[in-house]
Design a protein around this motif. Structure first.
Motif, PDB file in Angstrom:
ATOM      1  N   PRO A 134       8.018  -7.519  24.535  1.00 52.48           N
ATOM      2  CA  PRO A 134       8.005  -6.531  23.452  1.00 52.48           C
ATOM      3  C   PRO A 134       7.506  -5.196  24.011  1.00 52.48           C
ATOM      4  CG  PRO A 134       6.879  -8.556  22.801  1.00 52.48           C
ATOM      5  CD  PRO A 134       7.117  -8.658  24.269  1.00 52.48           C
ATOM      6  N   THR A 136       5.364  -2.416  24.130  1.00 56.02           N
ATOM      7  CA  THR A 136       4.046  -2.226  23.533  1.00 56.02           C
ATOM      8  C   THR A 136       3.468  -0.899  23.986  1.00 56.02           C
ATOM      9  OG1 THR A 136       3.676  -4.617  23.525  1.00 56.02           O
ATOM     10  CG2 THR A 136       1.737  -3.209  23.272  1.00 56.02           C
ATOM     11  N   THR A 184      11.000  -2.872  28.750  1.00 53.65           N
ATOM     12  CA  THR A 184      10.813  -4.285  28.394  1.00 53.65           C
ATOM     13  C   THR A 184      10.301  -5.093  29.585  1.00 53.65           C
ATOM     14  OG1 THR A 184      13.091  -4.899  28.956  1.00 53.65           O
ATOM     15  CG2 THR A 184      12.679  -4.141  26.700  1.00 53.65           C
ATOM     16  N   THR A 201       7.453  -1.863  19.662  1.00 49.92           N
ATOM     17  CA  THR A 201       7.388  -3.036  18.785  1.00 49.92           C
ATOM     18  C   THR A 201       5.956  -3.306  18.346  1.00 49.92           C
ATOM     19  OG1 THR A 201       9.265  -4.024  19.979  1.00 49.92           O
ATOM     20  CG2 THR A 201       7.939  -5.494  18.601  1.00 49.92           C
ATOM     21  N   LYS A 202       5.015  -3.059  19.275  1.00 48.94           N
ATOM     22  CA  LYS A 202       3.588  -3.251  19.011  1.00 48.94           C
ATOM     23  C   LYS A 202       2.830  -2.069  19.607  1.00 48.94           C
ATOM     24  CE  LYS A 202       3.036  -7.326  21.034  1.00 48.94           C
ATOM     25  NZ  LYS A 202       2.424  -8.652  21.357  1.00 48.94           N
ATOM     26  N   GLY A 262       4.365  -1.860  12.708  1.00 48.44           N
ATOM     27  CA  GLY A 262       4.277  -3.089  13.486  1.00 48.44           C
ATOM     28  C   GLY A 262       2.840  -3.509  13.741  1.00 48.44           C
TER      29      GLY A 262
END
Length: 365
Positions: A134, A136, A184, A201-202, A262
């Motif tokens: 994810p 981040t 990624t 995503t986070k 998120g």
């Protein structure tokens, strides 16, 4: 005469048989004795030399071995989950293993007794993940310890970190994947700006007390990641941009809370310093990576990176008092309390952003 000859012949035959039986009996005794002695020596040698299943010789430690017992030995030492262990070929041609998204080279120096292992932590080679992670964000106000925190994360996980800024000075001094385009493949991505939130995503939100964060940022703007500038120059830079930087400090937390939907993990720079093991374990859980206690222990021991500005505490406090007037100190305290309240309301977490620094600076206020 004939009878005497016959009698003598029979006597000779009987004597021959007796001698033959005696020789055969003696031979058996000798053979049995030798065989018993051989078995005895063999047993002693067996007891003195552990079997190959229990002994790891230098050849067994070779990177080329594929014996399943070697993998079992690694598993028993707590390196990884056996069900997730897979051989891989690393970029330098050596072999390693992966578990989940994390990678680790075979390190023969770690095969031994626990005391030796604990005393011989080595800096990990930082690799890209072979599986997608994810994306981040490691989000912080400049001067909050983002680069140092990245160093800790890389040492703990063995996975590279990247940045939206592609800083060449970082790329050549401990952050080889600073400019990695495929984010990624890195565990976190550094940013100081809310405009990058849509790619994440986070988020890991890294916070530092505003007194030190603004001072560190002013230092960085003039002297880079690890340098120090004269006090007069620092005071001038702070006076020129204090209100702008203070607004940005508060707005970063506010925007993270309001704009990002998120998962968010909040980590405080000061708490990371004082309780590093606990905070690293929380980070590993947030990353959803399998990190051993050994990795945590070694990260704590190797916590100093190439971009951690060192300073004397007494001199640092004197510098803060020289840079910040009473009015500025009160404004910084106000910003700290406001940010703490936002974090409490949004994430139900209690953070003391003023901490030790505030207590020292505001004595008597």
């Amino acid at each position: 005469m004939f009878l005497n000859a016959t009698r003598n012949f029979k006597l000779y035959i009987a004597l021959f048989l007796i001698i033959s039986v005696s020789i055969r009996f003696y031979t058996n005794i000798v053979e049995n004795g030798e065989n018993h002695a051989y078995q005895s020596v063999r047993s002693k040698l067996t007891l003195q030399q552990p079997s190959k299943e229990r002994h790891i010789s230098s050849s067994d430690r070779s990177m080329e071995t594929k014996n399943i017992s070697d993998k079992t030995n690694i598993f028993l030492r707590g390196e990884t989950n056996m069900s997730e262990l897979t051989d891989i070929r690393l970029n330098d041609g050596s072999k390693g293993f992966k578990y989940g998204a994390q990678f680790q080279k075979f390190n023969t120096s770690r095969i031994g007794n626990s005391k030796t292992e604990a005393d011989n932590c080595t800096k990990k080679e930082v690799l890209l993940s072979q599986t997608n992670l994810p994306i981040t964000g490691l989000v912080s106000f400049p001067g909050s310890g983002n680069t140092w925190t990245r160093h800790l994360i890389q040492q703990m996980t063995g996975i590279g970190t990247s940045s939206v800024y592609c800083d060449g000075s970082l790329k050549v001094r401990g952050f080889p994947h600073e400019c990695q385009h495929d984010m990624t493949k890195t565990v976190v991505v550094k940013t100081h700006e809310t405009r990058h939130f849509n790619m994440f995503t986070k988020i890991v939100l890294l916070l530092r007390n505003p007194y030190d964060a603004l001072l560190s940022f002013a230092n960085f703007k003039t002297a880079g990641h690890t340098g120090h500038i004269p006090e007069k120059v620092l005071i001038k830079a702070s006076n020129r941009s204090f209100e702008l930087w203070l607004r940005k400090y508060v707005n970063l937390t506010r925007s993270t809370i309001k704009a990002f939907k998120g998962p968010v993990h909040v980590i405080q720079y000061e708490t990371l310093q004082t309780n590093m093991s606990r905070e690293l374990k929380k980070l590993a859980s947030f990353f959803d990576l399998n990190i051993s206690d050994r990795d945590i222990e070694c990260t704590v021991k190797l916590q100093e990176g190439n971009f951690h500005r060192l300073t004397n505490e007494k001199q640092h406090v004197e510098l803060l008092r020289a840079v910040y007037s009473k009015e500025k100190l009160l404004r910084l305290r106000e910003a700290a309390r406001y940010s703490e309240k936002m974090l409490k309301d949004a994430y139900n977490i209690d953070i003391d952003l003023g901490g030790h620094t505030e207590k020292i600076l505001l004595q008597g206020f």
